[in-house]
Design an enzyme around this catalytic site. Structure first.
Site, PDB file in Angstrom:
ATOM      1  N   ARG A 152       7.265 -27.049 -63.199  1.00 31.84           N
ATOM      2  CA  ARG A 152       8.514 -26.776 -63.908  1.00 31.84           C
ATOM      3  C   ARG A 152       8.274 -25.902 -65.128  1.00 31.84           C
ATOM      4  O   ARG A 152       9.171 -25.644 -65.907  1.00 31.84           O
ATOM      5  CB  ARG A 152       9.182 -28.078 -64.354  1.00 31.84           C
ATOM      6  CG  ARG A 152       9.278 -29.092 -63.261  1.00 31.84           C
ATOM      7  CD  ARG A 152      10.689 -29.632 -63.087  1.00 31.84           C
ATOM      8  NE  ARG A 152      10.838 -30.196 -61.760  1.00 31.84           N
ATOM      9  CZ  ARG A 152      11.506 -29.631 -60.768  1.00 31.84           C
ATOM     10  NH1 ARG A 152      12.121 -28.484 -60.941  1.00 31.84           N
ATOM     11  NH2 ARG A 152      11.573 -30.199 -59.587  1.00 31.84           N
ATOM     12  N   HIS A 203       0.900 -23.762 -54.213  1.00 34.52           N
ATOM     13  CA  HIS A 203       2.340 -23.565 -54.385  1.00 34.52           C
ATOM     14  C   HIS A 203       2.626 -23.018 -55.787  1.00 34.52           C
ATOM     15  O   HIS A 203       2.148 -23.568 -56.769  1.00 34.52           O
ATOM     16  CB  HIS A 203       3.056 -24.911 -54.188  1.00 34.52           C
ATOM     17  CG  HIS A 203       4.499 -24.794 -53.809  1.00 34.52           C
ATOM     18  ND1 HIS A 203       5.405 -24.067 -54.543  1.00 34.52           N
ATOM     19  CD2 HIS A 203       5.200 -25.308 -52.774  1.00 34.52           C
ATOM     20  CE1 HIS A 203       6.593 -24.145 -53.968  1.00 34.52           C
ATOM     21  NE2 HIS A 203       6.503 -24.895 -52.885  1.00 34.52           N
ATOM     22  N   TYR A 239       8.320 -23.989 -59.256  1.00 42.05           N
ATOM     23  CA  TYR A 239       9.729 -23.877 -58.853  1.00 42.05           C
ATOM     24  C   TYR A 239      10.529 -22.997 -59.807  1.00 42.05           C
ATOM     25  O   TYR A 239      11.543 -22.420 -59.415  1.00 42.05           O
ATOM     26  CB  TYR A 239      10.389 -25.269 -58.838  1.00 42.05           C
ATOM     27  CG  TYR A 239       9.813 -26.205 -57.824  1.00 42.05           C
ATOM     28  CD1 TYR A 239       9.519 -25.770 -56.531  1.00 42.05           C
ATOM     29  CD2 TYR A 239       9.576 -27.537 -58.144  1.00 42.05           C
ATOM     30  CE1 TYR A 239       9.002 -26.632 -55.592  1.00 42.05           C
ATOM     31  CE2 TYR A 239       9.058 -28.413 -57.203  1.00 42.05           C
ATOM     32  CZ  TYR A 239       8.774 -27.957 -55.937  1.00 42.05           C
ATOM     33  OH  TYR A 239       8.264 -28.817 -55.010  1.00 42.05           O
ATOM     34  N   HIS A 262       8.662 -19.955 -53.344  1.00 40.19           N
ATOM     35  CA  HIS A 262      10.069 -19.895 -52.966  1.00 40.19           C
ATOM     36  C   HIS A 262      10.568 -18.499 -53.309  1.00 40.19           C
ATOM     37  O   HIS A 262      10.446 -18.084 -54.472  1.00 40.19           O
ATOM     38  CB  HIS A 262      10.876 -20.931 -53.745  1.00 40.19           C
ATOM     39  CG  HIS A 262      10.503 -22.350 -53.424  1.00 40.19           C
ATOM     40  ND1 HIS A 262      11.124 -23.428 -53.999  1.00 40.19           N
ATOM     41  CD2 HIS A 262       9.582 -22.854 -52.567  1.00 40.19           C
ATOM     42  CE1 HIS A 262      10.600 -24.545 -53.516  1.00 40.19           C
ATOM     43  NE2 HIS A 262       9.657 -24.226 -52.649  1.00 40.19           N
ATOM     44  N   GLU A 309       8.298 -19.075 -48.349  1.00 37.99           N
ATOM     45  CA  GLU A 309       8.723 -20.338 -47.737  1.00 37.99           C
ATOM     46  C   GLU A 309      10.136 -20.217 -47.177  1.00 37.99           C
ATOM     47  O   GLU A 309      11.017 -19.625 -47.814  1.00 37.99           O
ATOM     48  CB  GLU A 309       8.653 -21.471 -48.779  1.00 37.99           C
ATOM     49  CG  GLU A 309       9.019 -22.829 -48.174  1.00 37.99           C
ATOM     50  CD  GLU A 309       8.653 -24.006 -49.061  1.00 37.99           C
ATOM     51  OE1 GLU A 309       7.973 -23.808 -50.090  1.00 37.99           O
ATOM     52  OE2 GLU A 309       9.061 -25.132 -48.706  1.00 37.99           O
ATOM     53  N   ASP A 327       8.979 -24.752 -43.563  1.00 39.20           N
ATOM     54  CA  ASP A 327       9.229 -26.115 -44.040  1.00 39.20           C
ATOM     55  C   ASP A 327      10.222 -26.754 -43.063  1.00 39.20           C
ATOM     56  O   ASP A 327      11.344 -26.267 -42.895  1.00 39.20           O
ATOM     57  CB  ASP A 327       9.792 -26.043 -45.461  1.00 39.20           C
ATOM     58  CG  ASP A 327       9.991 -27.412 -46.090  1.00 39.20           C
ATOM     59  OD1 ASP A 327      10.613 -28.274 -45.438  1.00 39.20           O
ATOM     60  OD2 ASP A 327       9.538 -27.608 -47.229  1.00 39.20           O
ATOM     61  N   HIS A 385      13.510 -27.840 -44.593  1.00 35.31           N
ATOM     62  CA  HIS A 385      14.314 -26.677 -45.000  1.00 35.31           C
ATOM     63  C   HIS A 385      14.956 -25.975 -43.807  1.00 35.31           C
ATOM     64  O   HIS A 385      16.137 -25.638 -43.860  1.00 35.31           O
ATOM     65  CB  HIS A 385      13.457 -25.672 -45.774  1.00 35.31           C
ATOM     66  CG  HIS A 385      12.965 -26.194 -47.093  1.00 35.31           C
ATOM     67  ND1 HIS A 385      12.168 -25.455 -47.926  1.00 35.31           N
ATOM     68  CD2 HIS A 385      13.155 -27.385 -47.709  1.00 35.31           C
ATOM     69  CE1 HIS A 385      11.889 -26.168 -49.012  1.00 35.31           C
ATOM     70  NE2 HIS A 385      12.465 -27.345 -48.902  1.00 35.31           N
ATOM     71  N   HIS A 422       5.141 -26.908 -43.850  1.00 34.35           N
ATOM     72  CA  HIS A 422       5.419 -28.056 -44.706  1.00 34.35           C
ATOM     73  C   HIS A 422       6.081 -29.093 -43.811  1.00 34.35           C
ATOM     74  O   HIS A 422       7.149 -28.827 -43.255  1.00 34.35           O
ATOM     75  CB  HIS A 422       6.378 -27.681 -45.843  1.00 34.35           C
ATOM     76  CG  HIS A 422       5.729 -26.921 -46.959  1.00 34.35           C
ATOM     77  ND1 HIS A 422       6.432 -26.346 -47.983  1.00 34.35           N
ATOM     78  CD2 HIS A 422       4.415 -26.679 -47.203  1.00 34.35           C
ATOM     79  CE1 HIS A 422       5.580 -25.775 -48.823  1.00 34.35           C
ATOM     80  NE2 HIS A 422       4.354 -25.943 -48.372  1.00 34.35           N
ATOM     81  N   ASP A 435      18.423 -29.825 -48.720  1.00 32.64           N
ATOM     82  CA  ASP A 435      17.035 -29.898 -49.206  1.00 32.64           C
ATOM     83  C   ASP A 435      16.709 -31.233 -49.859  1.00 32.64           C
ATOM     84  O   ASP A 435      16.364 -31.297 -51.034  1.00 32.64           O
ATOM     85  CB  ASP A 435      16.720 -28.737 -50.168  1.00 32.64           C
ATOM     86  CG  ASP A 435      15.223 -28.648 -50.488  1.00 32.64           C
ATOM     87  OD1 ASP A 435      14.442 -29.398 -49.880  1.00 32.64           O
ATOM     88  OD2 ASP A 435      14.861 -27.836 -51.354  1.00 32.64           O
ATOM     89  N   HIS A 472      14.076 -34.169 -48.995  1.00 33.96           N
ATOM     90  CA  HIS A 472      12.989 -34.543 -48.086  1.00 33.96           C
ATOM     91  C   HIS A 472      13.008 -36.049 -47.807  1.00 33.96           C
ATOM     92  O   HIS A 472      13.355 -36.829 -48.679  1.00 33.96           O
ATOM     93  CB  HIS A 472      11.630 -34.187 -48.688  1.00 33.96           C
ATOM     94  CG  HIS A 472      11.469 -32.726 -48.974  1.00 33.96           C
ATOM     95  ND1 HIS A 472      10.276 -32.171 -49.341  1.00 33.96           N
ATOM     96  CD2 HIS A 472      12.344 -31.696 -48.946  1.00 33.96           C
ATOM     97  CE1 HIS A 472      10.421 -30.874 -49.525  1.00 33.96           C
ATOM     98  NE2 HIS A 472      11.674 -30.559 -49.315  1.00 33.96           N
ATOM     99  N   GLU A 518       5.173 -33.065 -47.892  1.00 35.48           N
ATOM    100  CA  GLU A 518       5.862 -33.059 -49.191  1.00 35.48           C
ATOM    101  C   GLU A 518       6.913 -34.153 -49.180  1.00 35.48           C
ATOM    102  O   GLU A 518       8.021 -33.982 -49.674  1.00 35.48           O
ATOM    103  CB  GLU A 518       6.557 -31.721 -49.424  1.00 35.48           C
ATOM    104  CG  GLU A 518       5.663 -30.516 -49.376  1.00 35.48           C
ATOM    105  CD  GLU A 518       6.446 -29.223 -49.529  1.00 35.48           C
ATOM    106  OE1 GLU A 518       7.410 -28.993 -48.765  1.00 35.48           O
ATOM    107  OE2 GLU A 518       6.106 -28.457 -50.438  1.00 35.48           O
TER     108      GLU A 518
HETATM  109 ZN    ZN Z   1      12.302 -28.774 -50.237  1.00 33.67          ZN
HETATM  110 FE    FE Z   2       8.400 -27.042 -48.824  1.00 31.60          FE
HETATM  111 FE    FE Z   3       8.269 -25.418 -51.583  1.00 31.30          FE
END
Ligand code: ZN
Ligand code: FE
Ligand code: FE
Length: 286
Positions: free
Chosen positions: A43, A73, A76, A113, A148, A182, A185, A217, A230, A232, A262
Site C-alpha cells: 500500500r 507482485h 496495489y 495490476h 494480471e 488470476d 479475477h 493466481h 474481486d 477471493h 492468494e
Molecule cells: Zn484480486
Molecule cells: Fe491476483
Molecule cells: Fe494481484
C-alpha cells in the site's frame, strides 16, 4: 513425485519482513515450490534496500530446493494509468525500481495490476500503461513483467483479454511481457473458467496467445461469473468449486506454470491448501 516429474510449482504470498532467505525457508516449511512477495509495501511508497548477500542466499536455496519461477507482485497503489500525473510518475518510478530490484533474483517474474483509468476511459488507460512500460522496460533485464487479468472492479484495465492484448501490442519490447491469469479475477470479469476451462483457454489463445501465459493466481471467488467484484475465497469454498481446481492443476498447459495462492489464509491454511492441490494433481493427474 519422481525425478522426472517435479510436481506443481505451487506456493502463496509470503512476507519479506524477515528478509529474502527467511522467506525461502518459510516457503520450504509449508511445502511450497514457488511463492509471491511484494517488491515493496503493497500500500505504500518507498522500498527498503535489499541486502545482496540475503538475495544470494535465497538464490542458492531456490536452486537447491528446485523451486519454480517466482512471481513477485508490485504494490496495489502503483497505477500506471491514473488521472493524476504525480501518481503516474510514482508508478513509473516504482516499476522501474522494482524491475531493478528483481534483477537480484534474475529469471523470475514481476506481476502488476495494469491500473485503473478513473473515468478517462479504457482506451486512454491503455495508452498510459503502454507509455509507462515503454519508458521503464529495459531490453537487458532478466525479469519478465506480467500483466494480471483483472476482475473489472471500478475502472480497472485488464478486465478483458482484448485490453491486455492492446497493451502488449503497444509495447516495443513485448518479449519482456507475459500474462498472469488470476482465476477469481477472470471469473468475476465474465470468463466461465469453472464451467468451461477449455473455452476460456481457447479464447485466451485466440486473443492473446497461450505462449504469453506465464503464471496463475489460484483463488476461488465469493461471487458469480461476471460480477466484477474481486473477492477471493479459499480453494473449493467459493463459486468456482473444488472440481474446477482439479481440472486446472491437471491441465497439461497449466500444470507446468507457477501457481500462487492468494486466498484468505494464514500460513497453516496455505500449507493445507498446497497439500490439497498437490493431492488433486496426483489423483487425477496422469
Ligand atoms: Zn484480486
Ligand atoms: Fe491476483
Ligand atoms: Fe494481484
Amino acid at each position: 513425485m519422481s525425478d522426472s516429474d517435479q510436481g506443481l510449482a505451487l506456493g502463496c504470498h509470503l512476507s519479506t519482513s524477515k528478509g529474502y532467505e527467511a522467506m525461502g525457508k518459510t516457503a520450504v516449511s509449508i511445502g511450497a515450490t514457488t511463492f509471491a512477495f511484494f517488491t515493496r509495501n503493497p500500500r505504500g511508497g518507498n522500498a527498503k534496500a535489499i541486502d545482496p548477500d540475503d538475495a544470494a542466499a535465497l538464490r542458492e536455496l531456490l536452486r537447491s530446493h528446485r523451486f519454480g519461477t517466482l512471481v513477485a507482485h508490485s504494490p496495489y497503489t502503483m497505477n500506471l494509468c491514473s488521472a493524476s500525473e504525480d501518481t503516474v510518475d510514482f508508478a513509473r518510478r516504482a516499476l522501474a525500481e522494482d524491475i531493478e530490484r528483481m534483477e537480484l533474483l534474475p529469471g523470475n517474474y514481476l506481476n502488476f495490476h495494469p491500473g485503473s483509468h478513473v473515468k478517462q476511459g479504457a482506451e486512454r488507460g491503455i495508452e498510459l500503461i503502454v507509455e509507462g512500460l515503454n519508458q521503464v522496460l529495459d531490453p537487458g533485464q532478466k525479469t519478465t513483467v506480467l500483466l494480471e487479468t483483472m476482475a473489472g472492479k471500478g475502472s480497472e484495465v485488464g478486465r478483458t483479454f482484448e485490453e491486455l492484448r492492446a497493451i502488449i501490442d503497444g509495447v516495443r519490447h513485448d518479449e519482456l511481457l507475459g500474462v498472469c491469469l488470476d482465476t477469481c479475477h477472470v471469473n468475476d470479469a465474465g470468463y466461465d473458467i469453472a464451467g468451461d476451462l477449455e473455452g476460456v483457454l481457447t479464447e485466451f489463445d485466440r486473443v492473446i496467445g497461450l505462449d504469453r501465459l506465464k503464471a496463475l493466481h489460484l483463488n476461488d471467488s465469493k461471487n458469480p461469473v461476471g460480477s466484477h467484484k474481486d473477492r477471493h475465497e479459499r480453494i473449493g469454498e467459493g463459486t468456482l468449486g473444488m472440481d474446477a481446481f482439479a481440472r486446472i492443476v491437471c491441465h497439461p498447459l497449466l500444470r507446468t506454470l507457477p501457481m500462487v495462492l492468494e486466498t484468505p489464509n494464514d500460513l497453516d491454511g496455505y500449507k493445507r491448501e498446497i497439500e490439497l492441490l498437490r493431492g488433486l494433481a496426483a489423483n487425477t493427474g496422469e
